[in-house]
Write a protein that holds these residues in place. Structure first.
Motif, PDB file in Angstrom:
ATOM      1  N   ALA A  50     -25.569  10.464  -9.240  1.00 36.77           N
ATOM      2  CA  ALA A  50     -26.511   9.959 -10.224  1.00 36.77           C
ATOM      3  C   ALA A  50     -25.661   8.668 -10.840  1.00 36.77           C
ATOM      4  O   ALA A  50     -26.471   7.713 -11.224  1.00 36.77           O
ATOM      5  N   ALA A  53     -26.475   5.763  -8.421  1.00 36.09           N
ATOM      6  CA  ALA A  53     -27.635   5.304  -8.666  1.00 36.09           C
ATOM      7  C   ALA A  53     -27.828   4.440  -9.889  1.00 36.09           C
ATOM      8  O   ALA A  53     -28.468   3.569  -9.676  1.00 36.09           O
ATOM      9  N   GLN A  54     -27.444   5.045 -10.970  1.00 36.13           N
ATOM     10  CA  GLN A  54     -27.304   4.271 -12.262  1.00 36.13           C
ATOM     11  C   GLN A  54     -26.645   3.074 -12.064  1.00 36.13           C
ATOM     12  O   GLN A  54     -27.234   1.924 -12.520  1.00 36.13           O
ATOM     13  N   ASP A  57     -28.219   0.466  -9.846  1.00 37.22           N
ATOM     14  CA  ASP A  57     -29.958   0.305 -10.307  1.00 37.22           C
ATOM     15  C   ASP A  57     -31.039   0.799  -9.203  1.00 37.22           C
ATOM     16  O   ASP A  57     -31.851   0.096  -8.907  1.00 37.22           O
ATOM     17  N   SER A  59     -32.641   4.650  -7.394  1.00 38.11           N
ATOM     18  CA  SER A  59     -32.858   5.997  -7.717  1.00 38.11           C
ATOM     19  C   SER A  59     -32.053   6.663  -6.853  1.00 38.11           C
ATOM     20  O   SER A  59     -31.374   6.364  -5.730  1.00 38.11           O
ATOM     21  N   GLN A  60     -31.696   7.995  -7.109  1.00 33.94           N
ATOM     22  CA  GLN A  60     -30.833   8.862  -6.133  1.00 33.94           C
ATOM     23  C   GLN A  60     -31.347   9.023  -4.716  1.00 33.94           C
ATOM     24  O   GLN A  60     -30.828   9.159  -3.535  1.00 33.94           O
ATOM     25  N   THR A  62     -32.945   6.765  -3.112  1.00 39.91           N
ATOM     26  CA  THR A  62     -32.631   5.660  -2.568  1.00 39.91           C
ATOM     27  C   THR A  62     -31.487   6.032  -1.541  1.00 39.91           C
ATOM     28  O   THR A  62     -31.406   5.575  -0.608  1.00 39.91           O
TER      29      THR A  62
END
Length: 218
Positions: A50, A53-54, A57, A59-60, A62
């Motif tokens: 997580a 992903a953040q 930029d 999504s998880q 991805t």
């Protein structure tokens, strides 16, 4: 990602630059670069997908589109470092090293050149060092690289210093490598993890150079 992606012969000066030069989807590159940054600062176990992903930029989903597990992502960072980049760095270093002569000139080159390498690849090196100590698979890969490098090392100016008796009697090539590597890694870790200690990089490296010469000269 197929491993041949990491066989590019592009000229590079550091791992991040090399990654940026590879042909790959934008999301995949963002995930790898973010993982490189976060794993080096927080550790592999201390970093969640997580957070990656953040930071990237994306999504998880991805992340898991490109990598089945977080461990696969880690190995995607480490494998090219050991299998492709390290041999190139090694050969380039020893080629330049062998242009130098004399104890002080050789030690000066090794200290400043290898610290520059560590500094430019700080994030990658921190991850690799941590995984060598804790990950049996990575440790085996690293020691296999060391074994493959023995002929290059034994034909280098470092070994010639031992053979020409430019160092203290009884010192071996292994002793020489431990002395130099130990000083550089200790300083690298100090600069990256004990930031409260005041440092003057050029003066510090010159001091390290003097300490090494004092320890090994006849």
């Amino acid at each position: 990602m197929k491993e041949e992606l990491f066989m590019s012969s592009n000229v590079f000066t550091n791992y991040k630059q090399w990654l940026n030069d590879q042909t790959m989807p934008k999301g995949r590159r963002a995930v790898i670069l973010s993982s490189l940054d976060l794993f080096s600062r927080q550790g592999y176990d201390g970093t969640s997908t997580a957070q990656i992903a953040q930071h990237a930029d994306v999504s998880q989903a991805t992340i898991f589109k490109y990598f089945k597990t977080k461990q696969d992502l880690l190995m995607e960072i480490i494998k090219p470092m050991i299998n492709n980049l390290a041999p190139v760095f090694r050969d380039d270093f020893f080629s330049k090293l062998n242009e130098h002569n004399g104890l002080q000139e050789i030690v000066h080159f090794v200290v400043f050149d290898r610290y520059k390498f560590l500094k430019e690849n700080a994030a990658a090196f921190q991850i690799l060092l941590s995984e060598i100590m804790t990950n049996e698979t990575v440790r085996a890969m690293f020691f296999d690289l060391v074994r493959q490098s023995q002929s290059v090392i034994f034909n280098s100016a470092l070994n010639k210093m031992v053979e020409d008796k430019l160092v203290r009697p009884g010192l071996t090539l292994v002793d020489l490598a431990r002395t130099i590597i130990g000083q550089l890694i200790t300083y690298f870790l100090q600069r990256n993890f004990i930031t409260a200690i005041p440092t003057d990089e050029t003066a510090d490296l010159k001091r390290i150079e003097d300490l090494i010469i004092h320890a090994i000269r006849p």
